[in-house]
Motif scaffolding. Structure first.
Motif, PDB file in Angstrom:
ATOM      1  N   VAL A 298       9.854 -10.799   4.184  1.00  0.00           N
ATOM      2  CA  VAL A 298      10.536  -9.545   4.526  1.00  0.00           C
ATOM      3  C   VAL A 298      11.647  -9.341   3.497  1.00  0.00           C
ATOM      4  O   VAL A 298      12.538 -10.190   3.356  1.00  0.00           O
ATOM      5  CB  VAL A 298      11.153  -9.596   5.932  1.00  0.00           C
TER       6      VAL A 298
ATOM      7  N   CYS B 196       6.854  -6.622   3.746  1.00  0.00           N
ATOM      8  CA  CYS B 196       7.427  -5.346   4.171  1.00  0.00           C
ATOM      9  C   CYS B 196       8.850  -5.243   3.657  1.00  0.00           C
ATOM     10  O   CYS B 196       9.441  -6.229   3.192  1.00  0.00           O
ATOM     11  CB  CYS B 196       7.370  -5.168   5.685  1.00  0.00           C
TER      12      CYS B 196
ATOM     13  N   VAL C  73       4.168  -0.872  -0.460  1.00  0.00           N
ATOM     14  CA  VAL C  73       4.873  -1.784   0.454  1.00  0.00           C
ATOM     15  C   VAL C  73       5.268  -1.041   1.732  1.00  0.00           C
ATOM     16  O   VAL C  73       6.025  -0.067   1.677  1.00  0.00           O
ATOM     17  CB  VAL C  73       6.137  -2.362  -0.211  1.00  0.00           C
ATOM     18  N   PRO C  74       4.814  -1.476   2.897  1.00  0.00           N
ATOM     19  CA  PRO C  74       5.211  -0.851   4.171  1.00  0.00           C
ATOM     20  C   PRO C  74       6.717  -0.983   4.411  1.00  0.00           C
ATOM     21  O   PRO C  74       7.336  -1.971   3.991  1.00  0.00           O
ATOM     22  CB  PRO C  74       4.420  -1.639   5.217  1.00  0.00           C
ATOM     23  N   MET C  75       7.286   0.005   5.114  1.00  0.00           N
ATOM     24  CA  MET C  75       8.737   0.043   5.282  1.00  0.00           C
ATOM     25  C   MET C  75       9.169   0.049   6.745  1.00  0.00           C
ATOM     26  O   MET C  75       8.554   0.716   7.577  1.00  0.00           O
ATOM     27  CB  MET C  75       9.302   1.292   4.601  1.00  0.00           C
TER      28      MET C  75
ATOM     29  N   GLY D 212       5.352   3.494   7.489  1.00  0.00           N
ATOM     30  CA  GLY D 212       6.375   2.616   8.043  1.00  0.00           C
ATOM     31  C   GLY D 212       6.754   2.984   9.457  1.00  0.00           C
ATOM     32  O   GLY D 212       6.132   3.831  10.099  1.00  0.00           O
TER      33      GLY D 212
ATOM     34  N   ILE E  98       9.276  -5.601  12.330  1.00  0.00           N
ATOM     35  CA  ILE E  98       8.787  -6.497  11.279  1.00  0.00           C
ATOM     36  C   ILE E  98       7.428  -7.078  11.655  1.00  0.00           C
ATOM     37  O   ILE E  98       6.494  -7.111  10.839  1.00  0.00           O
ATOM     38  CB  ILE E  98       9.807  -7.631  11.020  1.00  0.00           C
TER      39      ILE E  98
ATOM     40  N   LEU F 194       4.663  -4.513  11.233  1.00  0.00           N
ATOM     41  CA  LEU F 194       4.324  -4.243   9.835  1.00  0.00           C
ATOM     42  C   LEU F 194       3.570  -5.407   9.197  1.00  0.00           C
ATOM     43  O   LEU F 194       2.714  -5.204   8.331  1.00  0.00           O
ATOM     44  CB  LEU F 194       5.596  -3.941   9.037  1.00  0.00           C
ATOM     45  N   LEU F 195       3.889  -6.620   9.621  1.00  0.00           N
ATOM     46  CA  LEU F 195       3.201  -7.797   9.076  1.00  0.00           C
ATOM     47  C   LEU F 195       1.925  -8.115   9.858  1.00  0.00           C
ATOM     48  O   LEU F 195       1.295  -9.151   9.634  1.00  0.00           O
ATOM     49  CB  LEU F 195       4.136  -9.009   9.092  1.00  0.00           C
TER      50      LEU F 195
ATOM     51  N   GLY G 275       0.342  -1.787  12.301  1.00  0.00           N
ATOM     52  CA  GLY G 275       0.527  -2.313  10.954  1.00  0.00           C
ATOM     53  C   GLY G 275      -0.685  -2.164  10.071  1.00  0.00           C
ATOM     54  O   GLY G 275      -0.578  -1.956   8.852  1.00  0.00           O
TER      55      GLY G 275
ATOM     56  N   ARG H 235      -0.591  -0.197   6.534  1.00  0.00           N
ATOM     57  CA  ARG H 235      -0.948  -0.864   5.281  1.00  0.00           C
ATOM     58  C   ARG H 235      -2.031  -0.079   4.531  1.00  0.00           C
ATOM     59  O   ARG H 235      -1.973   0.054   3.306  1.00  0.00           O
ATOM     60  CB  ARG H 235      -1.412  -2.288   5.581  1.00  0.00           C
TER      61      ARG H 235
ATOM     62  N   SER I 131      -0.365   2.884   2.963  1.00  0.00           N
ATOM     63  CA  SER I 131       0.482   2.471   1.842  1.00  0.00           C
ATOM     64  C   SER I 131      -0.329   2.336   0.561  1.00  0.00           C
ATOM     65  O   SER I 131       0.129   2.719  -0.521  1.00  0.00           O
ATOM     66  CB  SER I 131       1.187   1.149   2.165  1.00  0.00           C
TER      67      SER I 131
END
Length: 461
Positions: free
Chosen positions: A277, A349, A367-369, A392, A412, A415-416, A423, A427, A430
């Motif tokens: 992160v 992220c 990159v996801p936000m 994001g 987080i 997103l991961l 997520g 992704r 993105s």
């Protein structure tokens, strides 16, 4: 019989004049590099104070001219307040810029065009007085620019009632999703005036450039094109992260802080793909001690890897012994080479303040936000990150204005792709935007064509 001498056509001479802040200089400096790579004599204009900062790491040599903003020893930090700085910059800078353009003409280097930061409309007045064609360069998104334009026109009367705002070519926006200078009326009057006054004379600019690419906001772009000669020229990030046509163009060339590049990249190199992160709130935003504690706790509780940029002036806000206690999980640095970091395969992220340059970098690198906007245009950018571009998640604050650790940690994990399905879609989106960003600046891409069209027009004048 006389020998005929071949007279090569003179390269067009373009001055590029950004507002003296890192978020403004970086995109305009990259735009200048694009011009230079296409045979234009592009020259950077900065203030005397800023010139004392290091323009480092650039593989392209620029002509670099300085003018006075009236605060040669300390720049904006020398001024009593923002209002004093902006008014003095206007009066002193106008005379200094005019003198520079006249001096260049007298020494055989006439200026063919001025590309000025839209935050300084007085630069357009100077260009008009001297007969120099000019282009306004906007460093914020179409949506944000549109909001300020409608304030300028009087369509948005301030202060706003607590209802949704409906503007042409934009999605419905809650007041809290507007730029903070508009949403929280009276908080920063000098900056609100400066941003609204970008439109005071923009009708006189021959071109309006946007650090953008068309697909990001096509409806808003089309709407703006009805008013001005609008051209997307972005994303203006170093070429080696997009089209790779400008060899060794790997950084912006200006750092107001010293990045600890070797420590960051060495630490990242040992981490699994997509596991880290990255946390950064830019060069200006200052978080409260409570908010810093919530972020710190969220990163620590998740028990995963993180790289957290905490400027030297902010380090005292970290929880006691935090760096030592989390040394097996994370790395805390005072600054870092953000593009190198975002492009590293270990990054999963980006927890960001949503400054537009950072947003464009993350979009361009796929990159996801996790969005935690702080002020100015960032709330609007966060709205687009989540609801329009879908790259994001917004981490929403509570009634006290604090984003709690549970919200940050859950965002987080989403997103991961550790929890939920959101997520996965983010992704995928993105990667789509990453490809579109690269395509825009490729040879023949829309942004690249617009730059060529601008150069051709300057040459023909």
């Amino acid at each position: 019989m006389g020998v005929e001498v071949e007279h090569k056509p003179r390269k067009p001479h373009v001055l590029v004049f950004p507002f003296p802040g890192q978020g403004h200089i970086n995109p305009m400096l990259q735009f200048a590099k694009r011009l230079l790579s296409k045979g234009v004599r592009a020259a950077l204009v900065s203030t005397v104070f800023l010139a004392s900062s290091s323009f480092s790491g650039s593989s392209i040599s620029f002509d670099h001219h300085t003018i006075s903003d009236g605060f040669d020893e300390g720049g904006i930090y020398q001024a009593a307040d923002a209002e004093a700085y902006l008014s003095t910059f206007c009066s002193v800078g106008s005379k200094s810029l005019a003198a520079l353009i006249q001096r260049l003409g007298e020494t055989g280097h006439p200026v063919d065009a001025l590309v000025y930061d839209s935050l300084m409309p007085w630069a357009l007045d100077v260009a008009k007085q001297l007969g120099v064609p000019a282009a306004a360069f906007f460093t914020q998104s179409c949506a944000v620019n549109s909001v300020y334009y409608h304030v300028w026109k009087g369509d948005l009367q301030l202060p706003l009632p607590p209802t949704r705002v409906y503007l042409p070519a934009l999605p419905p926006l809650r007041v809290s999703e507007l730029p903070s200078f508009v949403a929280i009326y009276g908080l920063y009057p000098a900056w609100l005036d400066a941003l609204v006054n970008q439109f005071s004379n923009v009708d006189g600019a021959e071109w309006v450039f946007l650090n953008h690419f068309y697909e990001l906001e096509p409806e808003a772009m089309d709407w703006m094109s009805k008013h001005w000669n609008v051209m997307t020229v972005g994303p203006t990030i170093p070429s080696m992260y997009l089209d790779k046509r400008l060899q060794n163009n790997k950084d912006y060339g200006l750092n107001l802080f010293d990045p600890n590049a070797s420590a960051c990249m060495s630490w990242l190199s040992g981490k699994p793909k997509g596991s880290v992160v990255y946390v950064s709130f830019g060069s200006i935003a200052s978080l409260g001690t409570k908010q810093m504690a919530e972020i710190g706790c969220a990163l620590k509780r998740r028990n995963g890897h993180f790289l957290w940029v905490v400027r030297e002036t902010e380090k005292s806000k970290l929880p006691h012994n935090y760096i030592e206690e989390t040394s097996d999980q994370g790395l805390v640095v005072t600054w870092c080479p953000q593009l190198e970091v975002l492009s590293h395969e270990s990054i999963g992220c980006f927890l960001t303040h949503c400054g537009f340059n950072s947003v464009l970098e993350a979009l361009s690198l796929g990159v996801p936000m996790l969005a935690m906007p702080q002020w100015t245009d960032q709330a609007t950018n966060a709205k687009y990150i989540e609801d329009v571009w879908r790259v994001g998640i917004r981490a929403c604050c509570d009634k006290e204005g604090i984003v709690r650790r549970e919200t940050i940690e859950h965002g987080i994990k989403e997103l991961l792709m550790e929890v939920g399905e959101k997520g996965r879609e983010i992704r995928k989106n993105s990667i789509k935007w990453k490809n579109l960003a690269s395509k825009a600046v490729d040879a023949g891409g829309k942004s690249d064509k617009n730059i060529d069209e601008f150069i051709a027009k300057v040459q023909s004048n």
